[in-house]
Every structure is written in C-alpha cells, then in structure tokens.
Motif scaffolding. Structure first.
Motif, short mmCIF file in Angstrom:
data_model
loop_
_atom_site.label_atom_id
_atom_site.label_comp_id
_atom_site.label_asym_id
_atom_site.label_seq_id
_atom_site.Cartn_x
_atom_site.Cartn_y
_atom_site.Cartn_z
N SER A 169 0.86 -1.18 0.00
CA SER A 169 0.00 0.00 0.00
C SER A 169 0.90 1.24 0.00
O SER A 169 2.11 1.14 0.02
N ASP A 170 0.30 2.40 -0.02
CA ASP A 170 1.06 3.66 0.02
C ASP A 170 0.74 4.36 1.34
O ASP A 170 -0.11 5.26 1.40
N PRO A 171 1.44 3.97 2.42
CA PRO A 171 1.11 4.52 3.73
C PRO A 171 1.60 5.96 3.90
O PRO A 171 2.54 6.39 3.24
N GLU A 172 0.93 6.68 4.79
CA GLU A 172 1.40 8.00 5.19
C GLU A 172 2.35 7.89 6.38
O GLU A 172 3.20 8.75 6.60
N ILE A 173 2.15 6.83 7.17
CA ILE A 173 3.01 6.56 8.33
C ILE A 173 3.42 5.10 8.27
O ILE A 173 2.56 4.21 8.22
N LEU A 174 4.72 4.84 8.24
CA LEU A 174 5.24 3.47 8.20
C LEU A 174 5.90 3.16 9.53
O LEU A 174 6.81 3.87 9.96
N VAL A 175 5.44 2.09 10.18
CA VAL A 175 5.96 1.69 11.48
C VAL A 175 6.70 0.37 11.32
O VAL A 175 6.14 -0.62 10.88
N VAL A 176 7.98 0.36 11.67
CA VAL A 176 8.83 -0.82 11.48
C VAL A 176 9.43 -1.23 12.82
O VAL A 176 10.12 -0.45 13.46
N ASP A 177 9.15 -2.46 13.24
CA ASP A 177 9.67 -2.98 14.50
C ASP A 177 10.55 -4.19 14.23
O ASP A 177 10.15 -5.33 14.43
N GLU A 178 11.76 -3.94 13.76
CA GLU A 178 12.74 -5.00 13.49
C GLU A 178 12.14 -6.15 12.70
O GLU A 178 12.40 -7.32 12.95
N ALA A 179 11.31 -5.80 11.71
CA ALA A 179 10.62 -6.82 10.93
C ALA A 179 11.31 -7.11 9.61
O ALA A 179 10.80 -7.85 8.79
N LEU A 180 12.48 -6.53 9.40
CA LEU A 180 13.12 -6.66 8.10
C LEU A 180 13.93 -7.94 7.95
O LEU A 180 14.47 -8.21 6.89
N SER A 181 14.01 -8.73 9.02
CA SER A 181 14.73 -10.01 8.93
C SER A 181 13.75 -11.10 8.54
O SER A 181 13.56 -12.09 9.23
N VAL A 182 13.12 -10.90 7.39
CA VAL A 182 12.08 -11.81 6.91
C VAL A 182 12.63 -12.69 5.79
O VAL A 182 13.16 -12.18 4.81
N GLY A 183 12.49 -14.01 5.95
CA GLY A 183 12.87 -14.91 4.86
C GLY A 183 14.37 -15.00 4.62
O GLY A 183 15.19 -14.69 5.48
N ASP A 184 14.73 -15.41 3.41
CA ASP A 184 16.13 -15.58 3.07
C ASP A 184 16.79 -14.23 2.76
O ASP A 184 16.14 -13.18 2.74
N LYS A 185 18.12 -14.25 2.50
CA LYS A 185 18.86 -13.01 2.30
C LYS A 185 18.36 -12.24 1.08
O LYS A 185 18.32 -11.01 1.09
N GLN A 186 17.99 -12.95 0.03
CA GLN A 186 17.51 -12.28 -1.17
C GLN A 186 16.21 -11.53 -0.89
O GLN A 186 16.01 -10.40 -1.33
N PHE A 187 15.32 -12.16 -0.12
CA PHE A 187 14.06 -11.50 0.21
C PHE A 187 14.31 -10.34 1.18
O PHE A 187 13.63 -9.31 1.11
#
Length: 248
Positions: A169-187
């Motif tokens: 989606s195109d959010p106005e506010i993006l909240v990120v809580d260490e969620a970027l370690s998702v899946g393999d390295k490529q993802f």
C-alpha cells in the motif's frame, strides 16, 4: 517544507500505559469480572511512563532502548493495537505497520483470501483490495502457495505474506519494529529496498525500532532513547546513538 513547518503526524501527550501482572492466567481472567479484587495481583508495570513527544510529517525517527524500554508498546499505541491508560495519542494519517507480521491471518483461508480479509479489516473497499492484490502477490512471491490454506505455510512464508501486504500500500506513516529479517537473504534485500523506496517519498513518516545502531543510522535522521517507558534523549540520530551506546 522544513520539518519545523510540517504538520504533526504523531503526538504523545503525557502518555502512560500500565499493565497489570497477575499470579496466573486464571486470576487474569477473573480480574475482568472482579475489578476490585486485587489479592492475586502481583504487580503493575508502566510500559510507557508520562511519555511526550511530537513527530512531524516526513520525519524518520528511530526509537532506541534495551528490552523492556517501552519501544514496542509505543508503536502498538500508534497503530491502535493497544490504548493508553492515561494521556492522549494523536495520529494523523494512514498507518502501515511492520510489527507482528503473521497476526490476524485466518489459517483456513488461502493467502489470497487473507489479503481480502486484511483489507476489509483496514476498512478498504473491495475495489481497493482488488487493485492491491497483484502487488501483494508479486512481492510475496509464494508461487502456487498463494492459493493454498495459510495453515500449510511455514512461519517464513506467513511473514513474507504479512510483509508484502504492509508495504504494497502507500502509507502516510510506516511503522517498522525490526521486521526486516524476513525470509532468506535475497528477500531481506527486497524488503530493505522497498522500505527505502517508501521513505524516499518526502511526506511519509517513518518510525523505526531496532537494537542495531547502524540500521537506525541508515534509515533515520532523529532518535528517541527510551528507558523503562520514559524518554531519556531526543535529538539527531548521531547524538541519540552516542547517548544510547554511552549509557546502555
């Protein structure tokens, strides 16, 4: 428009969030019906304690702190997952959260059906969800599993679907809580690239929680240091990191 002139996206006004800790689950359940019975109440904890700050639209702010500092509770109040015990939280704009990515899935429904389920839960019209669907499917890259029940997914596949929905989606506010370690390295690289793409839009406000100072410095320009629910420092990301690393 400078950050000082930008409108307020988020405001915490003397916010306190108190959790009651009970002896066991039974006592926690009974407390719902026996509000005056505190015999089995072990303790109360202020996850946020008289917390006040403002975030202007377009800012990228990192919340730094050790475990139990109140970072995740702060973000949950911004996303409406929980509410303050005292004080007021103001949020101006649509929020997309990378918090508990797999929460809210119906295990009996397929991945595609869960896209519609989440969309309806956010108040989107069916036409809006239909427009969002191919973006989510492409980003999640689950292949034929997108039309299989989510109960057949691995935890990584569920996280990929949850992340894909949040960033498509195109959010106005993006909240990120260490969620970027998702899946393999490529993802993971794909996830970082999408977050950067969202952040490049100057009107998007980003709130980022991490234990890694380098990640905070890469994504954010301002840092707020929390300790036991209280604000200890608020300034440039470089100064916030120096304060955090020098004191914790």
């Amino acid at each position: 428009m400078s950050s000082s002139e930008a409108p307020i996206a988020i405001k915490f006004d003397h916010v306190t969030k108190t959790y009651k800790l009970y002896e066991n689950d039974k006592q926690r359940f009974l407390s719902v019906f026996r509000s005056n019975d505190k015999r089995k109440l072990v303790a109360t904890v202020n996850a946020c304690d008289d917390l006040s700050f403002e975030v202007k639209r377009g800012e990228a702010v990192a919340f730094l702190g050790t475990n139990g500092a109140g970072k995740s509770t702060t973000l949950k109040m911004i996303t409406g997952v929980t509410y303050p015990t005292k004080g007021e939280v103001t949020v101006n704009g649509t929020v997309s959260a990378l918090l508990e990515l797999t929460a809210g899935f119906d295990m009996k429904l397929t991945g595609r059906e869960n896209i519609y389920l989440r969309g309806h839960a956010l108040g989107l019209e069916r036409e809006e969800i239909a427009e969002l669907e191919p973006k989510v499917v492409e980003f999640a890259d689950l292949g034929v599993y997108i039309d299989q029940p989510v109960r057949t997914y691995s935890s990584g596949m569920k996280s990929r679907l949850g992340f894909a929905f949040a960033v498509s989606s195109d959010p106005e506010i993006l909240v990120v809580d260490e969620a970027l370690s998702v899946g393999d390295k490529q993802f993971q690289k794909k996830c970082f690239a999408r977050v950067r793409e969202i952040m490049e839009k100057e009107d998007v406000t980003v709130l980022f929680v991490t234990h890694t100072s380098s990640a905070a410095e890469e994504f954010c320009t301002r840092g707020i240091v929390l300790d036991h629910g209280s604000k200890k420092f608020d300034g440039s990301i470089e100064d916030a990191i120096a304060y955090y690393e020098g004191n914790y």
